[in-house]
Design a protein around this motif. Structure first.
Motif, PDB file in Angstrom:
ATOM      1  N   ARG A  62       0.876  -1.171   0.000  1.00  0.00           N
ATOM      2  CA  ARG A  62       0.000   0.000   0.000  1.00  0.00           C
ATOM      3  C   ARG A  62       0.908   1.214   0.000  1.00  0.00           C
ATOM      4  O   ARG A  62       1.381   1.627   1.045  1.00  0.00           O
ATOM      5  N   LEU A 108      -1.443   7.304  -2.534  1.00  0.00           N
ATOM      6  CA  LEU A 108      -2.797   7.622  -2.993  1.00  0.00           C
ATOM      7  C   LEU A 108      -2.750   8.969  -3.687  1.00  0.00           C
ATOM      8  O   LEU A 108      -2.120   9.903  -3.192  1.00  0.00           O
ATOM      9  N   CYS A 162      -5.351  11.772  -4.913  1.00  0.00           N
ATOM     10  CA  CYS A 162      -6.770  12.057  -4.811  1.00  0.00           C
ATOM     11  C   CYS A 162      -7.054  13.531  -5.010  1.00  0.00           C
ATOM     12  O   CYS A 162      -6.154  14.365  -4.983  1.00  0.00           O
ATOM     13  N   ARG A 217      -8.893  16.819  -3.610  1.00  0.00           N
ATOM     14  CA  ARG A 217      -9.516  17.373  -2.410  1.00  0.00           C
ATOM     15  C   ARG A 217      -9.688  18.864  -2.645  1.00  0.00           C
ATOM     16  O   ARG A 217      -8.719  19.570  -2.882  1.00  0.00           O
ATOM     17  N   LEU A 255      -0.605  11.387  -1.503  1.00  0.00           N
ATOM     18  CA  LEU A 255      -0.392  11.027  -0.113  1.00  0.00           C
ATOM     19  C   LEU A 255       0.452   9.763  -0.063  1.00  0.00           C
ATOM     20  O   LEU A 255       0.180   8.802  -0.781  1.00  0.00           O
ATOM     21  N   ARG A 292       1.350   6.470   1.813  1.00  0.00           N
ATOM     22  CA  ARG A 292       0.623   5.663   2.791  1.00  0.00           C
ATOM     23  C   ARG A 292       1.606   4.876   3.646  1.00  0.00           C
ATOM     24  O   ARG A 292       1.391   3.704   3.942  1.00  0.00           O
ATOM     25  N   GLU A 322       4.142  13.564   4.132  1.00  0.00           N
ATOM     26  CA  GLU A 322       2.825  12.987   4.352  1.00  0.00           C
ATOM     27  C   GLU A 322       1.962  13.187   3.113  1.00  0.00           C
ATOM     28  O   GLU A 322       1.480  12.240   2.533  1.00  0.00           O
ATOM     29  N   GLU A 323       1.815  14.450   2.718  1.00  0.00           N
ATOM     30  CA  GLU A 323       1.075  14.701   1.502  1.00  0.00           C
ATOM     31  C   GLU A 323       1.648  15.909   0.790  1.00  0.00           C
ATOM     32  O   GLU A 323       2.306  16.757   1.404  1.00  0.00           O
TER      33      GLU A 323
END
Lengths: 241, 426
Positions: free
Chosen positions: A188, A191, A193, A195, A202, A204, A219-220
């Motif tokens: 994993r 990600l 995405c 927002r 991000l 994971r 982190e992101e």
């Protein structure tokens, strides 16, 4: 005959009947499951093409059903699930018809095997090639996507594109919407995405990290057009479209 | 004549088997109650309605689930057999409800051309659900202490909470299907737990809290438990994170303790669950009568018409399972439980095999409601958990409940029609 005796015998008969009914249903369901499992096993070789979520890059012909929009959902989504069902039973036929189709499409680089296997009237997926199909593909290229700069994956090749939906998970495990065989990618990994209209990446908690323009993502991080995303041996370029 | 496909044949055989069972049961009831034998036609009508429904569903497209209808027909038939001995007027009304329900099921199946289109109506469903409970709170008619009825004078009277179950299923499935990945991955660490960001779940939490608040305001805790359980299960199915279930359990425990002190009738239910013998003729009467009925049933039951549960309060609705256990004993109770478990399993299996995330979540939601409802009321009757007033699907007397359950069945069958992978015909 005494009424109570009739009723008692009837009660036992009824109970036995309901149990027999349940047994019949059980037998039926189990038989169904066994048949399904058997069919699945016979389809197993075709499963490999299931994670075909990428579009072939220009100048590449690959005899493999590539479903571009499948990335928007998880692995067992409509097109991806039913595609093997369509192709497996007619696997040789599909190979035979798709190979020339793919080479014909040559430089334009459309994923040839979009064509359904000919004798599949009941299969709702594999859409018949429509005239506006090409335009649709063109539109998809303008949509946000990842461009493969360098691939550490068996099936991705440099120049492929991966369309981005609202949320795309990347990793080595099958449950990801973009699953990479790269062994330096965590199961994993990341990600991507949307927002509030911003495209974010991000991490994971991957082992080897995700790098955007050479910097490790803590982190992101917000992605911008042209950013280079590196994970494992694979390098993508983010294109906002 | 055209050859009937194998799965279709199985369903017909099972339905005919059910006809035999319920017809036989009907004859037994007639003999026992001293009615003319022709009355045995009435339970047969129950199966007939469902059989006719099954045949009508096959008119257009024969690709759908084949096991649910026979199981439901046995459940509904058994329920009718029990009901007919308890109260004749209720029974004849129930017959009409079942006939209507079967028709509504067919209508649902055909009106929804593609179940995936239903996803677009998610907010409509959510708002409609809240509007319905709100209306009930404002204009509801009080029947037997609970304000859970809505009446259009001279036209119909129904229980909106039953309808809200399905509306909530549609809303939750549509909402979660759109952003399950965001809810799973775009998380934030709060007190050592990974929680989704508020912007992904905000409307969801708001909607659920609102409906819970209204149910609590109505003092109708059965549906509140149901909606809460549905919400938690759907979020768990979509995200696969056990931490949510843990968090929800803590919230539920807290809410339970709060409700115990805030509402006297919750305290009653709880106290009587712990020990009904403190007030055997008043507050503990209901649960004790149910337990007596279970005990009287023994291993194989008293048989039809012998032990008629006239002393059991709410025998036709909430406690019908106790009547079943009284007449058919442990053996009958267990087989009824197996039938419910099978129906729940089959609904979840539709969700499991579904290739569309909305269809999968909708089927899972409907299965959850069905299973949870069965669990809550049977658990209550057998004193496994505190008794909560809720209907036993397809068995209890009640028009709204029956029709709504048939609508849910129609939706499930539509999911199985639209979202299951099709096999090629040879």
């Amino acid at each position: 005959m005494d009424l109570t005796i009739v009723l008692t015998i009837g009660k036992y008969a009824l109970l036995a009947g309901i149990y027999a009914f349940v047994l019949l249903v059980f037998r039926g369901i189990i038989g169904h499951l066994v048949a399904e499992a058997r069919r699945e096993r016979s389809e197993a070789p075709a499963r490999r093409s299931r994670r075909a979520v990428v579009q072939a890059g220009p100048g590449r012909d690959r005899p493999q059903p590539a479903k571009p929009r499948a990335v928007s959902e998880k692995a067992p989504s409509a097109p991806a699930e039913a595609a093997p069902g369509a192709s497996s039973l007619t696997e040789p036929a599909a190979r035979a018809t798709s190979a020339p189709a793919a080479s014909l499409s040559g430089p334009s680089g459309r994923p040839g095997p979009e064509m359904p296997a000919p004798p599949a009237p009941d299969v709702p997926v594999a859409p018949a090639p429509e005239p506006d199909k090409v335009r649709e593909d063109e539109a998809e290229r303008r949509a946000p996507h990842l461009y493969v700069v360098e691939s550490g994956d068996e099936e991705l090749t440099d120049g492929d594109t991966v369309p981005l939906s609202a949320a795309v998970t990347i990793g080595r495990s099958e449950e990801n919407s973009l699953c990479l065989t790269d062994r330096f990618v965590s199961s994993r990994h990341a990600l991507i995405c949307l927002r509030d209209g911003r495209r974010l990446l991000l991490d994971r908690g991957s082992t080897n990290g995700t790098f955007v323009n050479g910097e490790r993502v803590d982190e992101e991080v917000e992605l911008e057009d042209g950013d280079r995303i590196a994970l494992g041996n694979t390098v993508f370029q983010y294109r906002a479209g | 004549m055209k050859e009937i496909p194998e799965d279709r044949r199985t369903e017909l055989i099972l339905l005919l088997f059910a006809t035999l069972l319920i017809g036989g049961g009907g004859v037994l009831v007639c003999i026992g109650m001293g009615w003319p034998l022709l009355s045995a036609l009435r339970p047969l009508t129950v199966i007939g309605a469902i059989l006719a429904g099954a045949l009508m569903l096959d008119l257009a497209d024969s690709h759908r689930d084949r096991w649910l209808l026979p199981i439901v027909s046995v459940i509904a038939g058994t329920g009718y057999l029990l009901l007919s001995q308890l109260d004749e007027t209720s029974a004849s009304r129930q017959l009409i409800w079942i006939l209507m329900g079967s028709g509504v099921m067919v209508a649902t199946y055909y009106l929804i051309e593609d179940i995936r289109d239903l996803a677009r109506l998610k907010y409509t469903a959510g708002v409609l659900g809240i509007a319905l409970v709100g209306l009930t709170l404002a204009f509801g008619v009080e029947v037997g202490g609970a304000k859970i009825w809505l009446e259009i004078p001279g036209l119909i009277r129904f229980q909106p909470t039953e309808i809200v179950k399905i509306l909530m299923c549609i809303f939750l499935a549509g909402f979660i299907a759109e952003r399950s990945e965001l809810m799973r991955e775009d998380t934030r660490q709060v007190a050592g737990m990974r929680l989704p960001r508020l912007r992904h779940v905000g409307p969801l939490v708001l909607m659920v809290l609102f409906s819970l608040a209204i149910f609590v305001g109505q003092r109708d805790l059965g549906p509140a438990v149901l909606i809460f359980g549905l919400f938690v299960t759907m979020v768990y199915i979509a995200t696969g994170r056990k931490s949510y279930v843990g968090l929800a359990s803590i919230l539920f425990a807290g809410g339970g303790v709060g409700a115990y002190y805030a509402f006297p009738h919750v305290a009653t239910r709880f106290d009587m669950w712990l020990n009904p013998w403190t007030e055997p003729t008043e507050r503990g009467y209901q649960i004790l009568q149910a337990l007596f009925a279970l005990a009287e049933g023994g291993l194989v039951g008293r048989g039809f018409a012998i032990g008629v549960g006239s002393t059991i309060p709410a025998a036709t609705t909430d406690l019908i399972f106790a009547v079943g256990a009284q007449q058919l004993g442990l053996a009958g109770a267990v087989v009824i439980l197996i039938l419910y478990a099978l129906a729940t399993h089959l609904s979840f299996s539709i969700a499991w095999r579904s290739t569309d995330s909305f269809g999968a979540l909708l089927a899972a939601g409907l299965a959850t409601v069905f299973g949870l409802q069965t669990l809550v009321i049977i658990g209550g009757v057998t004193k496994l958990i505190p008794l909560t007033g809720i209907t036993l699907p397809f068995m209890s007397y009640g028009g709204t409940s029956m029709i709504v359950n048939f609508i849910a069945l129609g939706l499930l069958l539509a999911v199985s029609r639209d979202c299951l992978p099709r096999r090629r015909q040879r």
